[in-house]
Design a protein around this motif. Structure first.
Motif, PDB file in Angstrom:
ATOM      1  N   THR A   1       1.128  -1.475   0.257  1.00 43.07           N
ATOM      2  CA  THR A   1      -0.037   0.051   0.241  1.00 43.07           C
ATOM      3  C   THR A   1       0.697   1.539   0.082  1.00 43.07           C
ATOM      4  N   ASP A   2       0.675   1.972  -0.674  1.00 36.86           N
ATOM      5  CA  ASP A   2       0.797   3.288  -0.694  1.00 36.86           C
ATOM      6  C   ASP A   2       0.179   4.746   0.007  1.00 36.86           C
ATOM      7  N   HIS A   3      -0.842   4.217   1.093  1.00 33.66           N
ATOM      8  CA  HIS A   3      -1.746   4.825   1.702  1.00 33.66           C
ATOM      9  C   HIS A   3      -2.674   3.747   2.368  1.00 33.66           C
ATOM     10  N   LEU A   4      -2.197   3.562   4.043  1.00 29.56           N
ATOM     11  CA  LEU A   4      -4.098   3.365   4.712  1.00 29.56           C
ATOM     12  C   LEU A   4      -3.610   4.274   5.955  1.00 29.56           C
ATOM     13  N   GLN A   5      -5.839   4.169   5.362  1.00 34.77           N
ATOM     14  CA  GLN A   5      -6.147   5.128   6.665  1.00 34.77           C
ATOM     15  C   GLN A   5      -7.241   3.779   7.394  1.00 34.77           C
ATOM     16  N   HIS A   6      -7.832   4.336   8.343  1.00 37.21           N
ATOM     17  CA  HIS A   6      -8.603   3.654   9.302  1.00 37.21           C
ATOM     18  C   HIS A   6      -9.935   5.007   9.790  1.00 37.21           C
ATOM     19  N   PHE A   7     -10.805   4.770  10.465  1.00 35.32           N
ATOM     20  CA  PHE A   7     -11.962   5.196  10.338  1.00 35.32           C
ATOM     21  C   PHE A   7     -12.947   5.251  11.790  1.00 35.32           C
ATOM     22  N   GLU A   8     -12.558   5.957  12.520  1.00 36.70           N
ATOM     23  CA  GLU A   8     -13.467   5.484  13.805  1.00 36.70           C
ATOM     24  C   GLU A   8     -15.331   6.430  13.826  1.00 36.70           C
ATOM     25  N   ILE A   9     -15.939   5.385  14.091  1.00 41.38           N
ATOM     26  CA  ILE A   9     -17.726   6.000  13.999  1.00 41.38           C
ATOM     27  C   ILE A   9     -18.285   6.205  14.954  1.00 41.38           C
ATOM     28  N   THR A  10     -18.294   7.289  15.936  1.00 41.03           N
ATOM     29  CA  THR A  10     -18.767   7.183  17.077  1.00 41.03           C
ATOM     30  C   THR A  10     -20.225   7.844  17.612  1.00 41.03           C
ATOM     31  N   ASP A  11     -20.257   7.025  18.526  1.00 39.15           N
ATOM     32  CA  ASP A  11     -22.192   8.467  18.509  1.00 39.15           C
ATOM     33  C   ASP A  11     -23.324   7.888  17.727  1.00 39.15           C
ATOM     34  N   LEU A  12     -22.569   6.464  16.223  1.00 37.38           N
ATOM     35  CA  LEU A  12     -23.999   6.493  15.090  1.00 37.38           C
ATOM     36  C   LEU A  12     -25.301   5.230  16.058  1.00 37.38           C
ATOM     37  N   LEU A  13     -24.410   4.085  16.815  1.00 37.12           N
ATOM     38  CA  LEU A  13     -25.286   3.524  18.163  1.00 37.12           C
ATOM     39  C   LEU A  13     -24.633   3.123  19.347  1.00 37.12           C
ATOM     40  N   PRO A  14     -25.298   2.751  20.315  1.00 37.58           N
ATOM     41  CA  PRO A  14     -24.623   2.190  21.190  1.00 37.58           C
ATOM     42  C   PRO A  14     -24.039   1.134  21.507  1.00 37.58           C
ATOM     43  N   GLY A  15     -22.901   1.726  21.912  1.00 39.16           N
ATOM     44  CA  GLY A  15     -21.689   0.874  22.800  1.00 39.16           C
ATOM     45  C   GLY A  15     -20.103   1.324  22.087  1.00 39.16           C
ATOM     46  N   PRO A  16     -19.471  -0.028  21.787  1.00 40.84           N
ATOM     47  CA  PRO A  16     -18.324  -0.183  20.337  1.00 40.84           C
ATOM     48  C   PRO A  16     -17.967   1.193  19.825  1.00 40.84           C
ATOM     49  N   PRO A  17     -17.389   1.790  18.954  1.00 42.68           N
ATOM     50  CA  PRO A  17     -17.609   2.486  18.096  1.00 42.68           C
ATOM     51  C   PRO A  17     -17.183   1.451  16.823  1.00 42.68           C
ATOM     52  N   LEU A  18     -17.551   1.742  15.835  1.00 39.35           N
ATOM     53  CA  LEU A  18     -17.150   1.178  14.945  1.00 39.35           C
ATOM     54  C   LEU A  18     -16.066   1.759  13.799  1.00 39.35           C
ATOM     55  N   TYR A  19     -16.002   0.579  12.442  1.00 46.00           N
ATOM     56  CA  TYR A  19     -14.512   1.096  12.242  1.00 46.00           C
ATOM     57  C   TYR A  19     -14.692   0.842  10.287  1.00 46.00           C
ATOM     58  N   ALA A  20     -14.097   1.520  10.130  1.00 43.73           N
ATOM     59  CA  ALA A  20     -13.529   1.460   8.270  1.00 43.73           C
ATOM     60  C   ALA A  20     -12.168   1.791   8.101  1.00 43.73           C
ATOM     61  N   THR A  21     -11.723   1.104   6.993  1.00 44.30           N
ATOM     62  CA  THR A  21     -10.412   1.169   6.469  1.00 44.30           C
ATOM     63  C   THR A  21     -10.335   1.680   5.302  1.00 44.30           C
ATOM     64  N   LEU A  22      -9.642   2.311   4.909  1.00 41.77           N
ATOM     65  CA  LEU A  22      -9.166   2.482   3.534  1.00 41.77           C
ATOM     66  C   LEU A  22      -7.954   2.209   2.267  1.00 41.77           C
ATOM     67  N   CYS A  23      -7.604   1.626   2.317  1.00 41.89           N
ATOM     68  CA  CYS A  23      -6.162   1.374   1.795  1.00 41.89           C
ATOM     69  C   CYS A  23      -6.316   1.932  -0.378  1.00 41.89           C
ATOM     70  N   ALA A  24      -5.216   2.636  -0.302  1.00 44.60           N
ATOM     71  CA  ALA A  24      -4.074   2.859  -1.551  1.00 44.60           C
ATOM     72  C   ALA A  24      -3.716   2.719  -2.408  1.00 44.60           C
ATOM     73  N   ARG A  25      -3.330   1.870  -3.121  1.00 43.43           N
ATOM     74  CA  ARG A  25      -1.759   1.091  -4.028  1.00 43.43           C
ATOM     75  C   ARG A  25      -2.111   1.934  -5.381  1.00 43.43           C
TER      76      ARG A  25
END
Length: 186
Positions: A138-162
């Motif tokens: 990869t040339d770029h790897l970024q994770h995202f955290e999404i909070t306050d969308l639903l109760p409990g732990p946050p959700l996550y997403a990842t972007l990977c680019a080459r």
């Protein structure tokens, strides 16, 4: 450097916009931020993975999720079903469609800069596959955290680019226009 900082920032912005449109559109209190890695409290068990490919680059997006009651209830509410109807395949189909909407936003926005883009169908992978994204060149790897969308732990997403050839572009988020009482004809 094959992928300029400006292009990295633009891809991050496109991913954030895709997450807002696909997940947080009807949740104004939801918070989204870039993070170094998914937090230890993540309850994710799987990822809905999609890719965008061109002659000059490959982008992979991964929406992390869990097969739990909390996520099923949230997904059921998003598509207007009762949680009891969110077993097995309907649940996976709904998660994959949310991932498809997010990645589709990136695909649409990248279309302003690049031709001949291909968007994959969603694949569901075990979350233990996540560390391998950093190992595929990869040339770029970024994770995202999404909070306050639903109760409990946050959700996550990842972007990977080459990038296979130099990439440098600047994207700005579309302006949100408040309108009322207008009809749209197709």
């Amino acid at each position: 450097m094959t992928l300029s900082q400006r292009a990295r920032d633009s891809l991050d912005g496109m991913m954030a916009e895709g997450l807002r449109q696909s997940m947080a559109q009807h949740h104004p209190g939801a918070q989204l931020r870039a993070v170094a890695a998914p937090g230890p409290a993540s309850a994710a068990t799987h990822m809905a993975v999609l890719s965008i490919a061109s002659y000059s680059f490959r982008i992979i997006t991964a929406l992390h999720f869990a097969h739990d009651a909390r996520t099923r209830a949230w997904i059921a509410g998003r598509i207007g079903l009762d949680e009891s109807g969110m077993g097995g395949q309907p649940f996976l189909d709904a998660v994959c469609e949310i991932g498809n909407m997010c990645c589709g936003t990136l695909n649409r926005e990248l279309g302003a800069f690049y031709d001949c883009l291909g968007l994959s169908t969603p694949q569901v992978l075990d979350i233990r596959s996540l560390p391998h994204l950093a190992q595929i060149g990869t040339d770029h790897l970024q994770h995202f955290e999404i909070t306050d969308l639903l109760p409990g732990p946050p959700l996550y997403a990842t972007l990977c680019a080459r990038a296979y050839t130099p990439m440098d572009f600047h994207w700005t988020a579309p302006e949100v226009q408040e309108t009322a009482g207008e009809l749209e004809f197709f």
